[in-house]
Design a protein around this motif. Sequence first.
Motif, PDB file in Angstrom:
ATOM      1  N   THR A   1       0.842  -1.188   0.000  1.00 34.02           N
ATOM      2  CA  THR A   1       0.000   0.000   0.000  1.00 34.02           C
ATOM      3  C   THR A   1       0.880   1.242   0.000  1.00 34.02           C
ATOM      4  OG1 THR A   1      -1.713  -1.135   1.267  1.00 34.02           O
ATOM      5  CG2 THR A   1      -1.777   1.273   1.246  1.00 34.02           C
ATOM      6  N   PRO A   2       0.745   2.116  -0.998  1.00 35.99           N
ATOM      7  CA  PRO A   2       1.514   3.371  -0.993  1.00 35.99           C
ATOM      8  C   PRO A   2       0.988   4.311   0.092  1.00 35.99           C
ATOM      9  CG  PRO A   2       0.718   2.829  -3.208  1.00 35.99           C
ATOM     10  CD  PRO A   2      -0.022   1.954  -2.246  1.00 35.99           C
ATOM     11  N   LEU A   3       1.890   5.016   0.733  1.00 33.82           N
ATOM     12  CA  LEU A   3       1.537   5.979   1.765  1.00 33.82           C
ATOM     13  C   LEU A   3       1.229   7.323   1.111  1.00 33.82           C
ATOM     14  CD1 LEU A   3       1.392   6.773   4.800  1.00 33.82           C
ATOM     15  CD2 LEU A   3       3.838   7.260   4.673  1.00 33.82           C
ATOM     16  N   ASP A   4       0.034   7.834   1.360  1.00 34.62           N
ATOM     17  CA  ASP A   4      -0.360   9.108   0.768  1.00 34.62           C
ATOM     18  C   ASP A   4       0.610  10.222   1.164  1.00 34.62           C
ATOM     19  OD1 ASP A   4      -2.535   7.948  -0.405  1.00 34.62           O
ATOM     20  OD2 ASP A   4      -4.006   8.715   1.020  1.00 34.62           O
ATOM     21  N   ASN A   5       0.844  11.126   0.245  1.00 34.49           N
ATOM     22  CA  ASN A   5       1.659  12.331   0.488  1.00 34.49           C
ATOM     23  C   ASN A   5       3.111  12.018   0.850  1.00 34.49           C
ATOM     24  OD1 ASN A   5      -0.726  13.986   0.228  1.00 34.49           O
ATOM     25  ND2 ASN A   5      -1.278  13.349   2.300  1.00 34.49           N
ATOM     26  N   SER A   6       3.600  10.855   0.412  1.00 31.09           N
ATOM     27  CA  SER A   6       4.950  10.435   0.812  1.00 31.09           C
ATOM     28  C   SER A   6       5.968  10.545  -0.310  1.00 31.09           C
ATOM     29  CB  SER A   6       4.920   8.994   1.316  1.00 31.09           C
ATOM     30  OG  SER A   6       4.579   8.080   0.280  1.00 31.09           O
ATOM     31  N   LEU A   7       5.633  11.195  -1.405  1.00 28.73           N
ATOM     32  CA  LEU A   7       6.509  11.211  -2.569  1.00 28.73           C
ATOM     33  C   LEU A   7       7.843  11.906  -2.269  1.00 28.73           C
ATOM     34  CD1 LEU A   7       6.359  10.289  -5.551  1.00 28.73           C
ATOM     35  CD2 LEU A   7       5.807  12.662  -6.118  1.00 28.73           C
ATOM     36  N   SER A   8       8.943  11.233  -2.653  1.00 27.82           N
ATOM     37  CA  SER A   8      10.296  11.763  -2.522  1.00 27.82           C
ATOM     38  C   SER A   8      11.054  11.458  -3.809  1.00 27.82           C
ATOM     39  CB  SER A   8      11.039  11.103  -1.352  1.00 27.82           C
ATOM     40  OG  SER A   8      10.389  11.333  -0.121  1.00 27.82           O
ATOM     41  N   ALA A   9      12.101  12.217  -4.058  1.00 31.90           N
ATOM     42  CA  ALA A   9      12.964  11.904  -5.196  1.00 31.90           C
ATOM     43  C   ALA A   9      13.747  10.628  -4.915  1.00 31.90           C
ATOM     44  CB  ALA A   9      13.906  13.068  -5.483  1.00 31.90           C
ATOM     45  N   LEU A  10      14.277  10.525  -3.696  1.00 32.57           N
ATOM     46  CA  LEU A  10      15.031   9.344  -3.269  1.00 32.57           C
ATOM     47  C   LEU A  10      14.828   9.181  -1.772  1.00 32.57           C
ATOM     48  CD1 LEU A  10      17.047   7.042  -3.600  1.00 32.57           C
ATOM     49  CD2 LEU A  10      18.897   8.715  -3.538  1.00 32.57           C
ATOM     50  N   GLY A  11      13.828   8.372  -1.409  1.00 30.33           N
ATOM     51  CA  GLY A  11      13.547   8.120  -0.006  1.00 30.33           C
ATOM     52  C   GLY A  11      14.599   7.210   0.600  1.00 30.33           C
ATOM     53  N   GLU A  12      14.907   7.445   1.875  1.00 32.85           N
ATOM     54  CA  GLU A  12      15.926   6.640   2.570  1.00 32.85           C
ATOM     55  C   GLU A  12      15.746   6.744   4.083  1.00 32.85           C
ATOM     56  OE1 GLU A  12      18.128   4.492   2.491  1.00 32.85           O
ATOM     57  OE2 GLU A  12      18.952   4.293   0.483  1.00 32.85           O
TER      58      GLU A  12
END
Length: 309
Positions: free
Chosen positions: A3-14
């Motif tokens: 399930t994708p987390l809403d409002n969690s968009l990042s270029a490169l999450g870490e």
Amino acid sequence: MWTPLDNSLSALGESPFWHPQERSLYWLDIPGRAVLRTRGEIGAGGAVERWHLPTEPGCMAPARSGGLVIALRDGIYRAREWGGALTAIARVEHDAATMRFNDGKCDALGRFWAGSINEAKDRANAALYCLDARRDDGQSPMLSQMAEGVTTANGLAFSPDARTLYWADTPAHAVRAWDWDAAHNTLSHGRVFKRFDAKPEGWAPGSALAYGGRPDGATVDAEGHYWVAMFEGAQLLRLAPSGEVVAAFALPVQCPTMPCFGGDDLRTLFVTTARKGRPEAELAQKPASGMVLSMRSDVPGLPVHFFED
């Protein structure tokens, strides 16, 4: 399953971790130069806060006395509260024009570990450092180099019994392991824990050539198994302490970056992902790229270790 987390968009999450007192998930956007965290219930339409930083953050950990310890491009910094002032507590002698900190986390004794990355990827001159700020004698925190000889430090994790330390070199497609004396903080008997097949020449997303990806960030579960995100491999692997792959979980993104366990029972598995530099066709086919993904796990993880200072 995921399930994708809403409002969690990042270029490169870490560098994700679950903060048990706040019941929040924290993670980084490295090129976005930001710390992110959820607020309130995690679910549809949940709020995500973003704190902008002066340079790229590689990794972070919560601090027992409040706030965060964060490894930025040129050193390790302390913030006493969310959005607060950043105070340098350790510098490293590398060329910040081409080197920066990357993957890391705290061990069970509250020391902060952080590896570096050679962004040019032209030689294996990155290293692993350990910062000990538990200084009863009033002296400054002590930064020690613990290992070296990699290009991109990743995959740092500690076994539940504090006897094994894992560390990956992503371009080398290899995860190393050491016998670790946690009390004395010494490493011995270094070896290759798991080596993965190299990327086939000419491979591209959607290619008929098989490629399982290369090891990025990792965590360890309560049974001592090593979970590693396989960058460009669109999968998360669970490895037994022997190095055997015992489970593989397909992901709806090409480039997972790091897993962690969270939720009140530590049975929610979170995975950060990347979209920076990915082909437009891939992003169109895999729109969750760059988002945090989650699923329930049959096996619980371990709670995050706090920085002690």
